[in-house]
Enzyme design. Structure first.
Site, mmCIF file in Angstrom:
data_model
loop_
_atom_site.group_PDB
_atom_site.id
_atom_site.type_symbol
_atom_site.label_atom_id
_atom_site.label_comp_id
_atom_site.label_asym_id
_atom_site.label_seq_id
_atom_site.Cartn_x
_atom_site.Cartn_y
_atom_site.Cartn_z
ATOM 1 N N CYS A 1 0.813 -1.217 0.000
ATOM 2 C CA CYS A 1 0.000 0.000 0.000
ATOM 3 C C CYS A 1 0.844 1.263 0.000
ATOM 4 O O CYS A 1 0.333 2.361 -0.241
ATOM 5 C CB CYS A 1 -0.937 0.008 1.207
ATOM 6 N N GLY B 1 -13.225 -8.776 -5.111
ATOM 7 C CA GLY B 1 -13.637 -8.329 -3.793
ATOM 8 C C GLY B 1 -12.985 -9.102 -2.668
ATOM 9 O O GLY B 1 -12.186 -10.013 -2.873
ATOM 10 N N ARG C 1 -22.890 -4.868 8.415
ATOM 11 C CA ARG C 1 -22.454 -6.262 8.579
ATOM 12 C C ARG C 1 -21.119 -6.359 9.307
ATOM 13 O O ARG C 1 -20.180 -5.618 9.017
ATOM 14 C CB ARG C 1 -22.362 -6.917 7.206
#
Length: 378
Positions: free
Chosen positions: A80, A115, A187
Site C-alpha cells: 500500500c 472483492g 455487517r
C-alpha cells in the site's frame, strides 16, 4: 541546483470501473498532471510507477500509448506504500541531479480481483493462518478498547467523520454520508469492525504528480517537499503492544526532524485509515496526542473540517477507497490542492503545511512492512 518542486497534479475518479483498465485510469491521471504542470510528455525524463497488484511491467503498459520517447520507467511495489515510495525515489533522483523533470504515478484496479480482503502472500505464517488485514486490525481494536475503555461508538465516529468529508470530494464516487447507528449496524467483518469501518474492498483509481527542478510554469503554485521518509518494519521477537503503531511513530520522528517542524505546525493530515482503529492509532503515533487520548481528540472535533488539525479532508481510504498503488500519490495530490487553495468544498482554511502517512503490507513478525511519510508546504 534548484529545489525539486511538485509542479502538477492529476487524479482519476476512485470507484468501481469494471469496464475500464488500470492503464486507462492511470493515463487519465498522467495527462491531467501534465496539463496542470503545463509540460508535455516528452519533457519528462523518467517515470516512476507505484503499483501493488497489476502484475509485471505496469508502468510500461500505461505509457506505451502516450507517446513517450523510451525514457526510464521504474516500477515500484511496496504494497500500500507503493506510490509514496515511488515518489520518494523520484525525489532522490532529482536531488542527485540525475533528472530535471520526472513523473510519478500510482494505480490499481481491484474490480478484476472479485472483492474481499486484499490477496496476501500465502507463504507468510500469519496469512496461512487467516490473519488477514481485517482480522489483524480487529485484534488491535479489541486491545485498544480494553486498554483505554473505548466504546464501539468511538470507532464508528471515525467512519462518520471521514464519510462526511468524502461527500465534499468529487472523486469519491460511491461515498455516502452515514450515521453512527448505520455504521454499527452494518455487517460485521471482524469483531468489532463492521463493514462501514473498513475501507471498500473493490476500488479502482490512479493519481499522478510532476516533479521538477526547472522553473515552474503550471496552473497552481509549486509545492515544496520538506520531508520524505520511508522506513521498514522491525522484526519483533518479544511480546508486541498492539495499541502502538511503532513504524509510524519512528517514521514520523524522522520526518519531523527532516522538515524542521512538529505536529503543532501541521495544517492538515492525510493518513492511512484502512480501518477506523487505524486513524486513532495514527493520531497518537504522529504526535497529535498522548497514548490513549485519540478518542478524546476525535470527540473534540479537532480532526474534522473546521477543526485545528483536519485529518483526511479528502474522506480518506474509508470514504474514497484504497487502490493500493494509487493511495500514497493520491494523498500527496490532496495535500497539494489544499495548500494551493484548490480543494473546493473541502478546503482547509489557511492550509500551510500538510503531512501524508501511508503504511504498506503485513508480514509475520513486524508491525507493517513499510511506512512512508511526506511533509509538504508552499
Amino acid at each position: 541546483m534548484s529545489e525539486p518542486l511538485i509542479t502538477g497534479v492529476g487524479i482519476s475518479d476512485f470507484g468501481r470501473f469494471p469496464d475500464l483498465t488500470e492503464e486507462a485510469l492511470a493515463q487519465a491521471a498522467i495527462l491531467a498532471a501534465l496539463k496542470d504542470a503545463s509540460v508535455g510528455v516528452r519533457d519528462v525524463e523518467a517515470f516512476y510507477c507505484g503499483n501493488a497488484l497489476g502484475g509485471h511491467l505496469p508502468g510500461q503498459r500505461v505509457l506505451r500509448e502516450l507517446g513517450t520517447g523510451g525514457e526510464a520507467v521504474y516500477n515500484i511495489d511496496n504494497a500500500c506504500s507503493s506510490g509514496a515510495t515511488a515518489f520518494h525515489l523520484a525525489l532522490q533522483a532529482l536531488r542527485a541531479g540525475q533528472y530535471e523533470t520526472v513523473l510519478v504515478f500510482g494505480m490499481d484496479h481491484l474490480s478484476g480481483l472479485g472483492g474481499g480482503a486484499l490477496p496476501l502472500n500465502e507463504r507468510d505464517w500469519n496469512n496461512r493462518r487467516g490473519l488477514v488485514m481485517p482480522a489483524l486490525y480487529a485484534m488491535r481494536a479489541k486491545r485498544y478498547m480494553h486498554e483505554y475503555g473505548v466504546s464501539a461508538e468511538t470507532l464508528a465516529d471515525v467512519s462518520v467523520k471521514n464519510r462526511r468529508h468524502g461527500m465534499r470530494n468529487p472523486i469519491a464516487t460511491f461515498c455516502r454520508e452515514v450515521t453512527r447507528e448505520e455504521v454499527l449496524s452494518s455487517r460485521m467483518v471482524a469483531d468489532p469492525l463492521t463493514l462501514l469501518q473498513c475501507c471498500p474492498g473493490v476500488v479502482d483509481g490512479a493519481a499522478a504528480l510532476v516533479l521538477s527542478t526547472r522553473p515552474a510554469q503550471g496552473v497552481g503554485k509549486p509545492v515544496r517537499i520538506l520531508a520524505s521518509v520511508v522506513q521498514s518494519g522491525l522484526f519483533e521477537i518479544h511480546q508486541v503492544d498492539m495499541t502502538e503503531a511503532e513504524i509510524t511513530r519512528r517514521t514520523a520522528r524522522l520526518a519531523y526532524e527532516q522538515a524542521g517542524v512538529g505536529p503543532r505546525d501541521l495544517s492538515l493530515i492525510e493518513l492511512h485509515d484502512a480501518f477506523t482503529i487505524s486513524e486513532l492509532l495514527y493520531y497518537e503515533a504522529l504526535g497529535l496526542c498522548e497514548r490513549g487520548e485519540a478518542p478524546r481528540l476525535l470527540a473534540s472535533g479537532a480532526t474534522a473540517l473546521g477543526g485545528p488539525i483536519p485529518v483526511n479532508a479528502s474522506g480518506g481510504l474509508i470514504a474514497k477507497g484504497h487502490p493500493p498503488g494509487a493511495t500514497g500519490v493520491a494523498q500527496i495530490v490532496e495535500l497539494c490542492e489544499q495548500l494551493q487553495g484548490r480543494a473546493g468544498q473541502r478546503q482547509v482554511d489557511g492550509a500551510r503545511i500538510g503531512l501524508s502517512q501511508v503504511t504498506g503490507g503485513g508480514i509475520w513478525g513486524v508491525d507493517h512492512a513499510a511506512c512512508s511519510i511526506h511533509v509538504l508546504a508552499l
